[in-house]
Design an enzyme around this catalytic site. Structure first.
Site, PDB file in Angstrom:
ATOM      1  N   LYS A  28       0.852  -1.186   0.000  1.00 45.00           N
ATOM      2  CA  LYS A  28       0.000   0.000   0.000  1.00 45.00           C
ATOM      3  C   LYS A  28       0.895   1.246   0.000  1.00 45.00           C
ATOM      4  CE  LYS A  28      -3.701  -2.620   0.865  1.00 45.00           C
ATOM      5  NZ  LYS A  28      -4.844  -2.779  -0.044  1.00 45.00           N
ATOM      6  N   HIS A  74      -6.510 -13.340  -7.763  1.00 50.45           N
ATOM      7  CA  HIS A  74      -7.336 -12.368  -7.049  1.00 50.45           C
ATOM      8  C   HIS A  74      -8.739 -12.406  -7.629  1.00 50.45           C
ATOM      9  CE1 HIS A  74      -8.895  -8.688  -5.319  1.00 50.45           C
ATOM     10  NE2 HIS A  74      -7.881  -8.708  -4.483  1.00 50.45           N
ATOM     11  N   SER A  78      -7.613 -12.231   3.555  1.00 49.56           N
ATOM     12  CA  SER A  78      -7.051 -10.897   3.344  1.00 49.56           C
ATOM     13  C   SER A  78      -8.152  -9.860   3.496  1.00 49.56           C
ATOM     14  CB  SER A  78      -6.452 -10.830   1.932  1.00 49.56           C
ATOM     15  OG  SER A  78      -6.040  -9.527   1.620  1.00 49.56           O
TER      16      SER A  78
END
Length: 465
Positions: free
Chosen positions: A165, A284, A369
């Protein structure tokens, strides 16, 4: 002789309550909400017809084939407890309706057209039973759980990850620095966010190079095998494969793909490449909630999870049960088992409508997550067990002392939980105690405990639709 033209009730042909399902049939469980006045049998039969051989009227070319051989059949209907206007329709599809090894074709048939059908207010695909005869036409995950552990030389504990991030805006060099610090601190993996592809502020080739440097430096210093999920998702399949080839040439162990936005055809091609070239593939599920969040319409995530196991992926995000993203414990563990295990019994309490036999198809590691931190570690270790990846983005990079201490805190917390579990302690009851004990000899963990102690994401779901 001619034929009898005109519109006819679907239930005359496609509702067959006496049908005995075959071992080779693909079975589907649909949650059906019909329009007022449409009887359940007609609605269930309409679903079977529109997702197989049916059309709205009789056509003369029906006489040129055997509809009985190829049609889908609604063979059972049951009410949904607590819902007056809903029921579960079970549909059996003959295997010959589907192209071998193609998730794309399977979904085009089963959910491609019928969801816009006027006779239905809403429709949701709750589960699929994939027969071994069809499963065996897929390669499945490039490597699977055991091969991944052997490649990484890591056993007896969950793997630790971290999403870098801020997800967008970093330069490639600063991004690589964050990767190095997290891996050096004790994580097994770091991760590109799902929307990091190749943007003006950071082109993919620069990112791959700096991340590879970070991986090899951290490996040399720790003696552990490390990885970073390099997102190969791109605007075209050719560009995606180019990125995968470059990752392989750099010698990194793992790449990544957004399988729903990228599409099943692209995903299966990438999974085949990864198997042939020794790359692990992290998946993902970006866009999944568009499809699976409404309880009356769309498709449950367990179906998308099964499809991914067939199409191919070594990891997939599966919710946390305890973090910021939705996921009910029993239901989540139901599809986690469908990802990992060879054989899963029917269990309606966990949302599993059919017994699923995966025969020898390799398993997929579930990834927890989203909004998790060190205080969640005991619960995550207990819920997901060893064969999982626990991924802390903000829970690593948000540490007050920086990225590497954040990674240290997570690794210490995990090792403490695994040791406590192996000693027979109850993680559910003693979790906070275990973390507090470990924090006495780890200042990094103590600092993490102090900053996140009060944070919770326990909102009641507001969606009742």
């Amino acid at each position: 002789v001619g034929f009898k033209a005109g519109v006819k009730d679907y239930k005359l042909t496609y509702y067959t309550p006496d049908y005995e399902t075959k071992d080779t049939d693909i079975l589907a469980a649909f949650r059906v909400t019909p329009q007022p006045g449409v009887p359940p049998e007609e609605a269930g039969a309409a679903v079977a017809a529109e997702s197989s051989t049916g059309t709205w009227t009789t056509v003369w070319t029906d006489g040129l084939t055997s509809l009985d051989r190829y049609k889908g059949r609604c063979y059972h209907i049951e009410p949904v407890p607590g819902e007056e206007s809903q029921f579960i329709a079970y549909v059996a599809y003959p295997l010959d309706l589907f192209e071998e090894g193609s998730v794309t074709n399977m979904f085009t048939s089963i959910v491609g057209n019928v969801f816009g059908f006027k006779a239905l207010r809403a429709l949701r695909l709750e589960d699929l039973r994939i027969p071994p005869a069809y499963t065996k036409t897929f390669w499945g995950p490039p490597h699977g759980i055991q091969v991944e552990r052997d490649k990484l030389n890591k056993y007896g504990r969950p793997l630790l990850g971290c999403t870098i991030k801020p997800k967008l805006g970093l330069s490639a060099k600063n991004y690589g620095r964050a990767v190095y610090e997290c891996l050096r601190g004790g994580l097994d993996f770091t991760k590109d966010d799902e929307n990091v592809n190749s943007q003006p502020f950071m082109r993919w080739r620069d990112r791959f190079l700096f991340c590879a440097e970070a991986i090899f430096k951290a490996q040399a210093e720790t003696g552990e095998i490390k990885g970073h999920y390099l997102n190969a998702t791109a605007g075209t399949c050719e560009e995606m494969m180019k990125r995968a080839v470059f990752a392989r040439e750099l010698g990194v162990p793992i790449i990544m793909h957004d399988y729903l936005t990228g599409g099943f055809t692209a995903n299966t091609s990438l999974a085949h490449y990864c198997r042939d070239n020794g790359l692990l593939l992290h998946i993902h599920r970006a866009m999944h909630a568009v499809i699976d969040r409404q309880k009356n319409h769309g498709m449950h995530f367990r179906v998308l999870a099964k499809a991914l196991r067939m199409s191919g992926g070594d990891h997939i995000h599966a919710g946390t049960v305890v973090g910021k993203l939705e996921g009910e414990r029993d239901i989540t563990l139901g599809f986690v088992d469908l990802l990992r295990d060879d054989f899963v019994e029917k269990d309606r309490s966990r949302g599993i409508f059919f017994t699923q036999d995966w025969v020898s198809l390799a398993g997929v590691l579930p990834v927890a997550s989203g909004g998790i931190h060190v205080w969640h570690m005991p619960a995550l270790t207990e819920i997901f067990g060893d064969d999982s990846v626990l991924q802390f983005g903000g829970g690593t990079l948000g540490h007050p002392w920086g990225n590497a201490p954040g990674a240290v805190a997570n690794r210490v917390a995990l090792e403490a939980c695994v040791q406590a579990r192996n000693e027979g302690r109850d993680l559910a009851r003693e979790g906070n105690e275990i973390i507090e004990e470990a924090s006495k000899w780890s200042p990094e963990l103590a600092a993490a405990c102090a900053i996140w102690k009060k944070i919770k994401f326990e909102f009641e779901p507001v969606d009742t639709i």
